[in-house]
Design a protein around this motif. Sequence first.
Motif, PDB file in Angstrom:
ATOM      1  N   LEU A  53     -16.355   3.510  -4.285  1.00 15.46           N
ATOM      2  CA  LEU A  53     -16.411   4.257  -3.032  1.00 15.46           C
ATOM      3  C   LEU A  53     -15.130   4.121  -2.228  1.00 15.46           C
ATOM      4  CD1 LEU A  53     -20.057   3.336  -1.980  1.00 15.46           C
ATOM      5  CD2 LEU A  53     -19.259   5.424  -3.121  1.00 15.46           C
ATOM      6  N   ASN A  54     -14.559   2.913  -2.219  1.00 16.46           N
ATOM      7  CA  ASN A  54     -13.353   2.658  -1.445  1.00 16.46           C
ATOM      8  C   ASN A  54     -12.596   1.492  -2.069  1.00 16.46           C
ATOM      9  OD1 ASN A  54     -11.641   3.184   0.777  1.00 16.46           O
ATOM     10  ND2 ASN A  54     -12.473   1.419   1.853  1.00 16.46           N
ATOM     11  N   PHE A  55     -11.291   1.622  -2.218  1.00 15.77           N
ATOM     12  CA  PHE A  55     -10.433   0.601  -2.810  1.00 15.77           C
ATOM     13  C   PHE A  55      -9.192   0.480  -1.936  1.00 15.77           C
ATOM     14  CE2 PHE A  55      -7.030   0.060  -6.284  1.00 15.77           C
ATOM     15  CZ  PHE A  55      -7.085  -1.318  -6.249  1.00 15.77           C
ATOM     16  N   VAL A  56      -8.956  -0.736  -1.399  1.00 11.16           N
ATOM     17  CA  VAL A  56      -7.845  -0.958  -0.481  1.00 11.16           C
ATOM     18  C   VAL A  56      -7.063  -2.190  -0.938  1.00 11.16           C
ATOM     19  CG1 VAL A  56      -7.170  -1.309   1.930  1.00 11.16           C
ATOM     20  CG2 VAL A  56      -9.244  -0.028   1.405  1.00 11.16           C
ATOM     21  N   VAL A  57      -5.731  -2.111  -0.855  1.00  7.78           N
ATOM     22  CA  VAL A  57      -4.846  -3.228  -1.188  1.00  7.78           C
ATOM     23  C   VAL A  57      -4.008  -3.544   0.052  1.00  7.78           C
ATOM     24  CG1 VAL A  57      -3.016  -4.072  -2.705  1.00  7.78           C
ATOM     25  CG2 VAL A  57      -4.754  -2.477  -3.601  1.00  7.78           C
ATOM     26  N   PHE A  58      -3.870  -4.857   0.341  1.00 10.96           N
ATOM     27  CA  PHE A  58      -3.091  -5.328   1.488  1.00 10.96           C
ATOM     28  C   PHE A  58      -1.992  -6.265   1.010  1.00 10.96           C
ATOM     29  CE2 PHE A  58      -7.425  -4.585   2.909  1.00 10.96           C
ATOM     30  CZ  PHE A  58      -7.252  -3.824   4.052  1.00 10.96           C
ATOM     31  N   ASN A  59      -0.862  -6.283   1.736  1.00 16.60           N
ATOM     32  CA  ASN A  59       0.179  -7.265   1.433  1.00 16.60           C
ATOM     33  C   ASN A  59      -0.133  -8.572   2.154  1.00 16.60           C
ATOM     34  OD1 ASN A  59       1.035  -6.925   4.109  1.00 16.60           O
ATOM     35  ND2 ASN A  59       2.772  -5.611   3.548  1.00 16.60           N
ATOM     36  N   ARG A  60       0.739  -9.550   2.007  1.00 21.33           N
ATOM     37  CA  ARG A  60       0.464 -10.884   2.578  1.00 21.33           C
ATOM     38  C   ARG A  60       0.411 -10.898   4.101  1.00 21.33           C
ATOM     39  NH1 ARG A  60       3.133 -15.339   1.137  1.00 21.33           N
ATOM     40  NH2 ARG A  60       3.557 -14.602  -0.950  1.00 21.33           N
ATOM     41  N   TRP A  61       0.916  -9.855   4.751  1.00 22.83           N
ATOM     42  CA  TRP A  61       0.888  -9.772   6.213  1.00 22.83           C
ATOM     43  C   TRP A  61      -0.291  -8.943   6.707  1.00 22.83           C
ATOM     44  CZ3 TRP A  61       5.278  -9.214   3.238  1.00 22.83           C
ATOM     45  CH2 TRP A  61       6.148 -10.287   3.279  1.00 22.83           C
ATOM     46  N   GLY A  62      -1.165  -8.557   5.798  1.00 24.65           N
ATOM     47  CA  GLY A  62      -2.349  -7.800   6.173  1.00 24.65           C
ATOM     48  C   GLY A  62      -2.118  -6.312   6.344  1.00 24.65           C
ATOM     49  N   GLU A  63      -0.956  -5.851   5.945  1.00 20.68           N
ATOM     50  CA  GLU A  63      -0.632  -4.433   6.050  1.00 20.68           C
ATOM     51  C   GLU A  63      -1.239  -3.691   4.854  1.00 20.68           C
ATOM     52  OE1 GLU A  63       3.377  -1.797   6.872  1.00 20.68           O
ATOM     53  OE2 GLU A  63       3.573  -3.734   5.874  1.00 20.68           O
ATOM     54  N   LYS A  64      -1.927  -2.585   5.141  1.00 22.30           N
ATOM     55  CA  LYS A  64      -2.519  -1.788   4.071  1.00 22.30           C
ATOM     56  C   LYS A  64      -1.406  -1.083   3.310  1.00 22.30           C
ATOM     57  CE  LYS A  64      -5.841   0.988   5.265  1.00 22.30           C
ATOM     58  NZ  LYS A  64      -6.602   2.184   5.691  1.00 22.30           N
ATOM     59  N   VAL A  65      -1.338  -1.355   1.984  1.00 25.37           N
ATOM     60  CA  VAL A  65      -0.297  -0.725   1.166  1.00 25.37           C
ATOM     61  C   VAL A  65      -0.855   0.361   0.250  1.00 25.37           C
ATOM     62  CG1 VAL A  65       1.239  -2.731   1.254  1.00 25.37           C
ATOM     63  CG2 VAL A  65      -0.410  -2.522  -0.622  1.00 25.37           C
ATOM     64  N   TYR A  66      -2.191   0.393   0.110  1.00 31.47           N
ATOM     65  CA  TYR A  66      -2.781   1.409  -0.761  1.00 31.47           C
ATOM     66  C   TYR A  66      -4.256   1.592  -0.426  1.00 31.47           C
ATOM     67  CZ  TYR A  66      -4.124   4.121  -4.794  1.00 31.47           C
ATOM     68  OH  TYR A  66      -4.599   5.124  -5.586  1.00 31.47           O
ATOM     69  N   GLU A  67      -4.740   2.833  -0.575  1.00 36.21           N
ATOM     70  CA  GLU A  67      -6.169   3.116  -0.418  1.00 36.21           C
ATOM     71  C   GLU A  67      -6.543   4.327  -1.260  1.00 36.21           C
ATOM     72  OE1 GLU A  67      -9.619   3.442   2.986  1.00 36.21           O
ATOM     73  OE2 GLU A  67      -7.548   3.820   3.590  1.00 36.21           O
ATOM     74  N   ALA A  68      -7.700   4.250  -1.903  1.00 40.33           N
ATOM     75  CA  ALA A  68      -8.241   5.374  -2.672  1.00 40.33           C
ATOM     76  C   ALA A  68      -9.757   5.376  -2.486  1.00 40.33           C
ATOM     77  CB  ALA A  68      -7.889   5.252  -4.151  1.00 40.33           C
ATOM     78  N   THR A  69     -10.367   6.542  -2.607  1.00 36.33           N
ATOM     79  CA  THR A  69     -11.816   6.659  -2.425  1.00 36.33           C
ATOM     80  C   THR A  69     -12.443   7.523  -3.514  1.00 36.33           C
ATOM     81  OG1 THR A  69     -11.550   8.557  -0.949  1.00 36.33           O
ATOM     82  CG2 THR A  69     -11.690   6.394   0.096  1.00 36.33           C
ATOM     83  N   ASN A  70     -13.704   7.241  -3.767  1.00 37.22           N
ATOM     84  CA  ASN A  70     -14.577   8.048  -4.643  1.00 37.22           C
ATOM     85  C   ASN A  70     -13.959   8.380  -6.001  1.00 37.22           C
ATOM     86  OD1 ASN A  70     -16.778   8.228  -2.798  1.00 37.22           O
ATOM     87  ND2 ASN A  70     -15.552   9.655  -1.604  1.00 37.22           N
ATOM     88  N   PHE A  71     -13.900   7.377  -6.865  1.00 34.64           N
ATOM     89  CA  PHE A  71     -13.389   7.565  -8.213  1.00 34.64           C
ATOM     90  C   PHE A  71     -14.155   6.656  -9.174  1.00 34.64           C
ATOM     91  CE2 PHE A  71     -10.824   4.300  -6.258  1.00 34.64           C
ATOM     92  CZ  PHE A  71     -10.651   3.342  -7.246  1.00 34.64           C
ATOM     93  N   LEU A  72     -13.980   6.889 -10.453  1.00 34.93           N
ATOM     94  CA  LEU A  72     -14.650   6.100 -11.479  1.00 34.93           C
ATOM     95  C   LEU A  72     -13.793   4.902 -11.870  1.00 34.93           C
ATOM     96  CD1 LEU A  72     -15.906   8.988 -13.788  1.00 34.93           C
ATOM     97  CD2 LEU A  72     -17.176   7.793 -11.995  1.00 34.93           C
ATOM     98  N   PRO A  73     -14.423   3.774 -12.242  1.00 27.00           N
ATOM     99  CA  PRO A  73     -13.640   2.651 -12.755  1.00 27.00           C
ATOM    100  C   PRO A  73     -12.761   3.113 -13.925  1.00 27.00           C
ATOM    101  CG  PRO A  73     -15.912   1.999 -12.432  1.00 27.00           C
ATOM    102  CD  PRO A  73     -15.858   3.491 -12.238  1.00 27.00           C
TER     103      PRO A  73
END
Length: 155
Positions: free
Chosen positions: A90-110
């Motif tokens: 449903l939602n996939f988010v990646v953050f760097n070590r400072w808590g900054e969002k570097v990537y986000e994607a939604t609604n996809f298959l593994p």
Amino acid sequence: FCDSITLTVGNASFLSVIWNTGETTKSITVDASGKYSVVVSNANCSNGDTITLTEDCAYEVYMPTAFSPNNDGLNDVLVPLSNEKDIVILNFVVFNRWGEKVYEATNFLPKDQRAGWDGSFKGDKCEVDQYVYVFTAKMPDDTVKTYKGSVTLLK
């Protein structure tokens, strides 16, 4: 059990088999939690048994602990993985070590490489480092699970 399970009275011959579901066959397939009982009879005796079943689907989605977005065709994209059918991320988010969002994607298959993170942020390649991810997955039974962890970006 998950999905369904078959209950059977064995290989013996019986004059009568009666399940609490109303079925009269030697085996039944059930797909719901509950108490199931059977009574079998021969000419001069009868016997019965009861079992309580609980549906418990242990669907799993996992994430690699490292990836290397160096365009060598191996582990170039970070994406949630699963061998189960009918799971949706449903939602996939990646953050760097400072808590900054570097990537986000939604609604996809593994395993969908097109929805995975390629190790870049704002058009630039990210540094070798630890990154934090969080994703939610909708399972085939409509439950939603949240996964959190860290991943190492290698080159």
